[in-house]
Motif scaffolding. Structure first.
Motif, mmCIF file in Angstrom:
data_model
loop_
_atom_site.group_PDB
_atom_site.id
_atom_site.type_symbol
_atom_site.label_atom_id
_atom_site.label_comp_id
_atom_site.label_asym_id
_atom_site.label_seq_id
_atom_site.Cartn_x
_atom_site.Cartn_y
_atom_site.Cartn_z
ATOM 1 N N THR A 115 121.678 75.415 16.442
ATOM 2 C CA THR A 115 123.076 76.846 16.976
ATOM 3 C C THR A 115 122.688 76.332 18.058
ATOM 4 O O THR A 115 121.053 76.463 19.805
ATOM 5 N N ASN A 116 123.817 76.642 19.355
ATOM 6 C CA ASN A 116 123.554 76.038 21.014
ATOM 7 C C ASN A 116 124.197 77.581 20.875
ATOM 8 O O ASN A 116 124.514 78.517 20.803
ATOM 9 N N PRO A 117 123.615 77.381 22.296
ATOM 10 C CA PRO A 117 122.800 76.397 23.413
ATOM 11 C C PRO A 117 121.263 76.826 22.945
ATOM 12 O O PRO A 117 120.791 78.316 23.058
ATOM 13 N N VAL B 169 114.606 65.455 19.803
ATOM 14 C CA VAL B 169 114.699 64.362 17.901
ATOM 15 C C VAL B 169 116.603 63.383 18.339
ATOM 16 O O VAL B 169 116.561 62.480 18.986
ATOM 17 N N LEU B 170 116.980 64.747 18.790
ATOM 18 C CA LEU B 170 118.752 64.233 19.270
ATOM 19 C C LEU B 170 118.552 63.575 20.177
ATOM 20 O O LEU B 170 119.065 62.193 20.232
ATOM 21 N N ASP B 171 118.286 63.948 20.996
ATOM 22 C CA ASP B 171 118.360 63.649 22.398
ATOM 23 C C ASP B 171 117.781 61.938 22.511
ATOM 24 O O ASP B 171 118.383 60.899 23.564
ATOM 25 N N ALA C 122 116.850 60.123 19.825
ATOM 26 C CA ALA C 122 117.916 59.202 19.064
ATOM 27 C C ALA C 122 118.923 58.761 20.142
ATOM 28 O O ALA C 122 119.015 57.079 19.817
ATOM 29 N N ARG C 123 119.475 59.671 20.939
ATOM 30 C CA ARG C 123 120.479 59.051 21.258
ATOM 31 C C ARG C 123 120.620 57.730 22.516
ATOM 32 O O ARG C 123 120.958 56.876 22.237
ATOM 33 N N PHE C 124 119.310 57.978 23.134
ATOM 34 C CA PHE C 124 118.695 57.190 24.397
ATOM 35 C C PHE C 124 117.991 56.503 23.396
ATOM 36 O O PHE C 124 118.156 54.724 23.791
ATOM 37 N N GLY D 291 115.752 71.354 27.977
ATOM 38 C CA GLY D 291 116.087 71.958 27.967
ATOM 39 C C GLY D 291 117.360 70.714 27.372
ATOM 40 O O GLY D 291 117.279 69.465 27.153
ATOM 41 N N HIS D 292 117.703 71.399 25.709
ATOM 42 C CA HIS D 292 119.105 70.493 25.324
ATOM 43 C C HIS D 292 120.326 70.796 26.062
ATOM 44 O O HIS D 292 121.201 71.556 25.424
ATOM 45 N N GLY D 293 120.378 71.218 27.269
ATOM 46 C CA GLY D 293 121.807 70.716 27.956
ATOM 47 C C GLY D 293 121.917 69.542 28.718
ATOM 48 O O GLY D 293 120.846 69.291 29.055
ATOM 49 N N PRO E 262 130.517 75.986 16.771
ATOM 50 C CA PRO E 262 130.436 74.306 18.287
ATOM 51 C C PRO E 262 131.584 74.548 18.930
ATOM 52 O O PRO E 262 132.962 75.526 19.827
ATOM 53 N N ARG E 263 131.421 74.331 20.264
ATOM 54 C CA ARG E 263 131.952 74.232 21.359
ATOM 55 C C ARG E 263 133.348 73.183 21.321
ATOM 56 O O ARG E 263 132.844 72.043 20.039
ATOM 57 N N LYS E 264 134.127 73.422 22.186
ATOM 58 C CA LYS E 264 135.782 72.306 22.471
ATOM 59 C C LYS E 264 135.428 71.514 23.579
ATOM 60 O O LYS E 264 134.397 72.175 24.852
ATOM 61 N N GLY F 110 124.945 63.245 26.391
ATOM 62 C CA GLY F 110 125.822 62.247 24.448
ATOM 63 C C GLY F 110 126.414 63.307 23.631
ATOM 64 O O GLY F 110 127.152 63.017 23.116
ATOM 65 N N GLY F 111 126.350 65.129 23.530
ATOM 66 C CA GLY F 111 126.586 66.140 23.159
ATOM 67 C C GLY F 111 128.013 66.075 23.554
ATOM 68 O O GLY F 111 129.003 65.739 22.465
ATOM 69 N N ALA F 112 128.671 66.019 24.408
ATOM 70 C CA ALA F 112 129.757 66.135 25.119
ATOM 71 C C ALA F 112 130.690 65.054 24.852
ATOM 72 O O ALA F 112 131.925 65.380 24.827
ATOM 73 N N GLU F 113 129.741 63.626 24.891
ATOM 74 C CA GLU F 113 130.911 62.517 24.532
ATOM 75 C C GLU F 113 131.630 62.196 23.446
ATOM 76 O O GLU F 113 132.417 62.175 23.199
ATOM 77 N N ILE F 114 130.532 63.288 21.875
ATOM 78 C CA ILE F 114 131.381 63.240 20.942
ATOM 79 C C ILE F 114 132.372 64.392 21.257
ATOM 80 O O ILE F 114 133.221 64.251 19.868
ATOM 81 N N VAL F 115 131.802 65.680 20.916
ATOM 82 C CA VAL F 115 132.832 66.669 21.160
ATOM 83 C C VAL F 115 134.470 65.912 22.285
ATOM 84 O O VAL F 115 135.007 66.708 21.543
ATOM 85 N N GLY F 116 134.199 65.245 22.796
ATOM 86 C CA GLY F 116 135.181 65.186 23.468
ATOM 87 C C GLY F 116 136.302 63.850 22.789
ATOM 88 O O GLY F 116 137.335 63.619 22.433
ATOM 89 N N SER G 238 130.960 74.348 28.039
ATOM 90 C CA SER G 238 129.797 73.816 27.958
ATOM 91 C C SER G 238 129.161 74.804 27.134
ATOM 92 O O SER G 238 129.786 75.438 25.829
ATOM 93 N N ARG G 239 127.404 74.415 26.468
ATOM 94 C CA ARG G 239 126.909 74.837 25.248
ATOM 95 C C ARG G 239 126.831 76.183 25.772
ATOM 96 O O ARG G 239 126.943 77.648 24.775
ATOM 97 N N ASP G 240 126.885 76.314 26.946
ATOM 98 C CA ASP G 240 126.712 77.560 27.458
ATOM 99 C C ASP G 240 126.960 78.602 27.374
ATOM 100 O O ASP G 240 127.426 80.157 27.202
ATOM 101 N N GLY H 121 135.293 69.599 16.881
ATOM 102 C CA GLY H 121 134.168 70.023 16.881
ATOM 103 C C GLY H 121 133.110 69.146 17.518
ATOM 104 O O GLY H 121 133.181 68.514 18.320
ATOM 105 N N SER H 122 131.511 69.208 16.802
ATOM 106 C CA SER H 122 130.770 68.376 17.390
ATOM 107 C C SER H 122 130.129 67.595 16.702
ATOM 108 O O SER H 122 130.152 67.207 15.473
ATOM 109 N N ALA H 123 129.105 66.807 17.161
ATOM 110 C CA ALA H 123 128.244 65.452 16.112
ATOM 111 C C ALA H 123 128.089 66.450 15.049
ATOM 112 O O ALA H 123 127.617 67.623 14.999
ATOM 113 N N PHE H 124 127.617 65.439 13.918
ATOM 114 C CA PHE H 124 127.032 66.595 12.800
ATOM 115 C C PHE H 124 125.811 65.377 12.141
ATOM 116 O O PHE H 124 125.577 65.681 11.462
HETATM 117 C C1 LMR Z 1 125.089 67.979 20.283
HETATM 118 O O1 LMR Z 1 124.123 67.677 21.671
HETATM 119 O O2 LMR Z 1 125.761 67.400 20.175
HETATM 120 C C2 LMR Z 1 125.147 68.796 20.005
HETATM 121 O O3 LMR Z 1 124.776 69.615 20.852
HETATM 122 C C3 LMR Z 1 126.256 69.864 20.064
HETATM 123 C C4 LMR Z 1 127.213 70.269 21.365
HETATM 124 O O4 LMR Z 1 128.485 70.790 21.651
HETATM 125 O O5 LMR Z 1 126.650 68.936 21.837
#
Ligand code: LMR
Length: 320
Positions: free
Chosen positions: A120-122, A147-149, A151-153, A175-177, A82-84, A218-224, A88-90, A229-232
């Motif tokens: 798995t990302n990206p 579905v995740l994006d 759900a966040r919205f 894309g999921h980015g 996972p990213r820190k 949304g993903g970066a907010e949780i990583v921060g 970026s996911r990339d 680790g990232s969202a699970f």
């Molecule tokens: C997410 O959106 O939570 C995942 O893609 C993990 C991440 O690195 O953001």
């Protein structure tokens, strides 16, 4: 009826949550795989011991051997890094591409009939690579992101308006980015499209813009917040919704990364679009009409995904 078999590749935070959800929902018997010996076995044993309390009959087995996924009906892939914060996911492309090669070979050998969901990302590039490495038909390999994006919205909208999330629908394409495309026109509260919610004065235009950006981040907010680790929870719940639609032939229409063969004017790439998921896997790509600006944003997102796919081909020429 024989029980279904769910193989989870990767026994980290998402893998463990997937195992818990799959078992409590009794989707089938669970194989939790990880190359780190001991972790999948420990988590599977711990979860098995929650069975008598929760009252589920699914069995769980931890393993570090691919042969144990033999004959799996569904494979959900979370393996990789996972990213820190600050990444970026990339940035994970090179390292996780190597992981996809091993996972793809394991699936091809032991579970070639499975429906495969990649987390798995990206994401979009990894699901593209996983399909290539595994050689499974593209309609049986999809990526969990939309579905995740969405759900966040949905959560952000419901939270802002103080309404039940059950009455909020949302679509996020692309894309999921950072270039993902939340679509207010196709998102509703009690059946009322978001632009009308703004016209009614229930939410300001500025607030909606903020929510759209928060969804993209949304993903970066949780990583921060988590830092290590990232969202699970939400990623696992999203993948389970997709797995359930396949296993029970529910024919849900869910936004997910699917292989496009000309739909939306895109060929040969995985990108997030609405997909009908049933016993036939990704049975149908649903083509919604996009306005000029929506199409432009979608094209930009596809271009970003294509850039990552090209990078994969450079690193692993056999994918070209
Ligand atoms: C997410 O959106 O939570 C995942 O893609 C993990 C991440 O690195 O953001």
């Amino acid at each position: 009826m024989a029980r279904k078999k769910i193989a989870l590749i990767g026994a980290g935070q998402i893998g463990g949550t997937l195992a818990l959800l799959a078992a409590t929902k009794e989707l089938g018997d669970v194989i939790l795989f990880d190359v780190v010996d001991g972790v999948p076995q420990g988590k599977a044993l711990d979860l098995s011991q929650s069975g008598p309390v929760e009252g589920f009959n699914s069995t769980l087995k931890g393993t570090s051997e691919y042969k144990d996924i033999v004959g799996a009906d569904v494979v959900i892939v979370t393996a990789g890094v996972p990213r820190k914060p600050g990444m970026s996911r990339d940035d994970l492309l090179e390292i996780n591409l190597k992981v996809m090669e091993q996972v793809g070979a394991g699936i091809a050998k032991y579970a070639p009939e499975a429906f495969v969901i990649c987390i798995t990302n990206p994401l979009d590039a990894m699901v593209w690579a996983l399909q290539k490495f595994s050689g499974l038909p593209a309609n049986r390999v999809v990526g969990m992101a939309g579905v995740l994006d969405s759900a966040r919205f949905r959560h952000f909208i419901a939270d802002e308006l103080k309404v039940s999330v059950q009455d909020v629908t949302a679509f996020v394409l692309g894309g999921h980015g950072d270039t993902m495309v939340p679509l207010p026109r196709y998102s509703t509260v009690g059946g009322i499209p978001l632009p009308d919610i703004v016209k009614m004065g229930w939410m300001s235009k500025e607030k909606l813009e903020q929510i759209i950006q928060r969804t993209r981040d949304g993903g970066a907010e949780i990583v921060g917040l988590l830092k290590t680790g990232s969202a699970f929870y939400a990623p696992a719940a999203s993948a389970i919704e997709m797995a359930e639609s396949y296993l029970k032939d529910k024919k849900r229409i869910l936004p997910c990364a699917a292989f496009l063969k000309g739909e939306y004017g895109v060929k040969g790439t995985y990108v997030g679009v609405p997909v009908l998921i049933g016993a036939g896997g990704a049975e149908k790509i649903v083509e919604i009409s996009l306005s000029g600006s929506e199409q432009k944003a979608f094209d930009k997102s596809v271009a970003a995904v294509n850039g990552l796919v090209d990078a994969c081909k450079k690193i692993a020429p056999k994918l070209a």
